[in-house]
Design a protein around this motif. Structure first.
Motif, PDB file in Angstrom:
ATOM      1  N   GLY A 119       0.787  -1.223   0.000  1.00  0.00           N
ATOM      2  CA  GLY A 119       0.000   0.000   0.000  1.00  0.00           C
ATOM      3  C   GLY A 119       0.821   1.276   0.000  1.00  0.00           C
ATOM      4  N   ASP A 120       2.130   1.153   0.227  1.00  0.00           N
ATOM      5  CA  ASP A 120       2.998   2.334   0.123  1.00  0.00           C
ATOM      6  C   ASP A 120       3.151   2.707  -1.340  1.00  0.00           C
ATOM      7  OD1 ASP A 120       3.371   2.455   2.873  1.00  0.00           O
ATOM      8  OD2 ASP A 120       5.312   1.440   2.830  1.00  0.00           O
ATOM      9  N   ILE A 121       3.488   3.961  -1.590  1.00  0.00           N
ATOM     10  CA  ILE A 121       3.621   4.451  -2.961  1.00  0.00           C
ATOM     11  C   ILE A 121       5.086   4.601  -3.334  1.00  0.00           C
ATOM     12  CG2 ILE A 121       3.127   6.374  -4.532  1.00  0.00           C
ATOM     13  CD1 ILE A 121       0.580   6.879  -2.890  1.00  0.00           C
ATOM     14  N   LEU A 122       5.446   4.006  -4.455  1.00  0.00           N
ATOM     15  CA  LEU A 122       6.793   4.158  -5.014  1.00  0.00           C
ATOM     16  C   LEU A 122       6.786   5.348  -5.960  1.00  0.00           C
ATOM     17  CD1 LEU A 122       7.586   0.429  -5.824  1.00  0.00           C
ATOM     18  CD2 LEU A 122       8.534   1.791  -3.957  1.00  0.00           C
ATOM     19  N   VAL A 123       7.816   6.180  -5.845  1.00  0.00           N
ATOM     20  CA  VAL A 123       7.927   7.383  -6.652  1.00  0.00           C
ATOM     21  C   VAL A 123       9.225   7.266  -7.462  1.00  0.00           C
ATOM     22  CG1 VAL A 123       8.016   9.910  -6.591  1.00  0.00           C
ATOM     23  CG2 VAL A 123       6.755   8.668  -4.804  1.00  0.00           C
ATOM     24  N   PHE A 124       9.109   7.498  -8.764  1.00  0.00           N
ATOM     25  CA  PHE A 124      10.245   7.331  -9.676  1.00  0.00           C
ATOM     26  C   PHE A 124      10.512   8.619 -10.464  1.00  0.00           C
ATOM     27  CE2 PHE A 124       8.155   3.220  -9.263  1.00  0.00           C
ATOM     28  CZ  PHE A 124       9.213   2.377  -8.966  1.00  0.00           C
ATOM     29  N   TYR A 125      11.785   8.801 -10.804  1.00  0.00           N
ATOM     30  CA  TYR A 125      12.141   9.857 -11.754  1.00  0.00           C
ATOM     31  C   TYR A 125      11.631   9.450 -13.126  1.00  0.00           C
ATOM     32  CZ  TYR A 125      15.502  11.671  -8.325  1.00  0.00           C
ATOM     33  OH  TYR A 125      16.085  12.199  -7.204  1.00  0.00           O
ATOM     34  N   GLY A 126      11.558  10.423 -14.022  1.00  0.00           N
ATOM     35  CA  GLY A 126      11.229  10.122 -15.407  1.00  0.00           C
ATOM     36  C   GLY A 126      12.372   9.341 -16.048  1.00  0.00           C
ATOM     37  N   ILE A 136       9.952  14.071 -11.404  1.00  0.00           N
ATOM     38  CA  ILE A 136       9.220  12.852 -11.044  1.00  0.00           C
ATOM     39  C   ILE A 136       8.373  12.460 -12.250  1.00  0.00           C
ATOM     40  CG2 ILE A 136       7.502  11.827  -9.497  1.00  0.00           C
ATOM     41  CD1 ILE A 136      10.299  12.506  -8.252  1.00  0.00           C
ATOM     42  N   GLY A 137       8.476  11.176 -12.634  1.00  0.00           N
ATOM     43  CA  GLY A 137       7.806  10.764 -13.856  1.00  0.00           C
ATOM     44  C   GLY A 137       6.945   9.524 -13.754  1.00  0.00           C
ATOM     45  N   HIS A 138       6.938   8.854 -12.583  1.00  0.00           N
ATOM     46  CA  HIS A 138       6.154   7.622 -12.510  1.00  0.00           C
ATOM     47  C   HIS A 138       5.854   7.277 -11.056  1.00  0.00           C
ATOM     48  CE1 HIS A 138       4.349   4.115 -14.250  1.00  0.00           C
ATOM     49  NE2 HIS A 138       5.067   3.308 -13.487  1.00  0.00           N
ATOM     50  N   LEU A 139       4.726   6.541 -10.852  1.00  0.00           N
ATOM     51  CA  LEU A 139       4.277   6.101  -9.534  1.00  0.00           C
ATOM     52  C   LEU A 139       3.762   4.682  -9.600  1.00  0.00           C
ATOM     53  CD1 LEU A 139       1.899   9.119  -8.764  1.00  0.00           C
ATOM     54  CD2 LEU A 139       4.251   8.878  -7.966  1.00  0.00           C
ATOM     55  N   GLY A 140       3.791   4.018  -8.471  1.00  0.00           N
ATOM     56  CA  GLY A 140       3.186   2.707  -8.344  1.00  0.00           C
ATOM     57  C   GLY A 140       2.847   2.425  -6.895  1.00  0.00           C
ATOM     58  N   ILE A 141       2.049   1.398  -6.660  1.00  0.00           N
ATOM     59  CA  ILE A 141       1.622   1.015  -5.314  1.00  0.00           C
ATOM     60  C   ILE A 141       2.209  -0.355  -5.001  1.00  0.00           C
ATOM     61  CG2 ILE A 141      -0.346   0.589  -3.795  1.00  0.00           C
ATOM     62  CD1 ILE A 141      -2.076   2.150  -5.899  1.00  0.00           C
ATOM     63  N   ILE A 142       2.922  -0.459  -3.892  1.00  0.00           N
ATOM     64  CA  ILE A 142       3.511  -1.751  -3.521  1.00  0.00           C
ATOM     65  C   ILE A 142       2.400  -2.758  -3.243  1.00  0.00           C
ATOM     66  CG2 ILE A 142       4.855  -3.009  -1.794  1.00  0.00           C
ATOM     67  CD1 ILE A 142       6.651  -0.584  -1.510  1.00  0.00           C
ATOM     68  N   CYS A 143       2.477  -3.900  -3.935  1.00  0.00           N
ATOM     69  CA  CYS A 143       1.491  -4.961  -3.714  1.00  0.00           C
ATOM     70  C   CYS A 143       2.125  -6.198  -3.070  1.00  0.00           C
ATOM     71  CB  CYS A 143       0.756  -5.322  -5.001  1.00  0.00           C
ATOM     72  SG  CYS A 143       1.788  -5.859  -6.354  1.00  0.00           S
ATOM     73  N   GLU A 144       3.457  -6.284  -3.101  1.00  0.00           N
ATOM     74  CA  GLU A 144       4.195  -7.333  -2.392  1.00  0.00           C
ATOM     75  C   GLU A 144       5.446  -6.672  -1.838  1.00  0.00           C
ATOM     76  OE1 GLU A 144       4.967 -10.956  -4.631  1.00  0.00           O
ATOM     77  OE2 GLU A 144       3.103 -10.651  -5.749  1.00  0.00           O
ATOM     78  N   ALA A 145       5.481  -6.464  -0.526  1.00  0.00           N
ATOM     79  CA  ALA A 145       6.578  -5.726   0.097  1.00  0.00           C
ATOM     80  C   ALA A 145       7.762  -6.643   0.407  1.00  0.00           C
ATOM     81  CB  ALA A 145       6.103  -5.049   1.371  1.00  0.00           C
ATOM     82  N   ASP A 146       8.928  -6.261  -0.127  1.00  0.00           N
ATOM     83  CA  ASP A 146      10.174  -6.986   0.123  1.00  0.00           C
ATOM     84  C   ASP A 146      11.345  -6.054  -0.175  1.00  0.00           C
ATOM     85  OD1 ASP A 146      12.051  -8.948   0.652  1.00  0.00           O
ATOM     86  OD2 ASP A 146      11.775  -9.979  -1.263  1.00  0.00           O
TER      87      ASP A 146
END
Length: 166
Positions: free
Chosen positions: A102-109, A116-126
């Motif tokens: 449920g945490d949000i990953l933030v990526f550069y373009g 900042i160019g991309h986002l995602g939601i962690i669905c399997e945390a490791d």
């Protein structure tokens, strides 16, 4: 006459007590569901395969990355930035060992490492091996699940933030 009056009063009090108890139960369930990380992922996974569509947060048409993230969290009563750039200064960066579903990953373009160019939601945390669900404009061109460990995303990783915990 007195018996009927007391019976009515007792019934009203009992009804009020039961109704209040049910309302409290519903409030607690609503609060729990609003912060239930697994429910966020279950909801997000309903949109696997939804096409990528720039500047869209419409599940019938498609999503871009920030449209997907804002749509998913919006379903749980949370308002998040609609643009990926709005995440640059949002939240405190987590250490990989603290990443949670449920945490949000933030990526550069992929072209510019200052934006900042991309986002995602962690669905399997490791940690840095986590998997995330996102609307990909890359090869997939749809909502998909990807490993953070892929070179493409590891090289672009900016931070991970928790927007659920308070």
């Amino acid at each position: 006459m007195k018996l009927n009056f007391f019976t009515i009063i007792f019934s009203v009090i009992l009804f009020s007590f039961c109704t209040a108890k049910e309302k409290n139960k519903n409030i607690i369930q609503k609060e729990q569901s609003a912060i239930d990380r697994d429910s966020i992922i279950v909801f997000a996974k309903k949109y696997l395969g939804t096409p990528y569509l720039y500047a869209s947060s419409n599940p019938q048409k498609g999503f871009d990355c920030s449209g997907f993230v804002s749509y998913v969290f919006g379903n749980f009563g949370m308002t998040l930035p609609r643009s990926s750039s709005g995440y640059k200064n949002l939240g405190t960066a987590l250490k990989p060992e603290d990443f949670k579903v449920g945490d949000i990953l933030v990526f550069y373009g992929y072209k510019d490492k200052t934006v900042i160019g991309h986002l995602g939601i962690i669905c399997e945390a490791d940690g840095m091996q986590s998997k995330f669900i996102h609307a990909s404009s890359g090869k997939a061109q749809q909502v998909t699940i990807t490993s953070l460990a892929t070179e493409h995303y590891t090289n672009r990783f900016y931070k991970c933030i928790d927007v659920i915990s308070k």
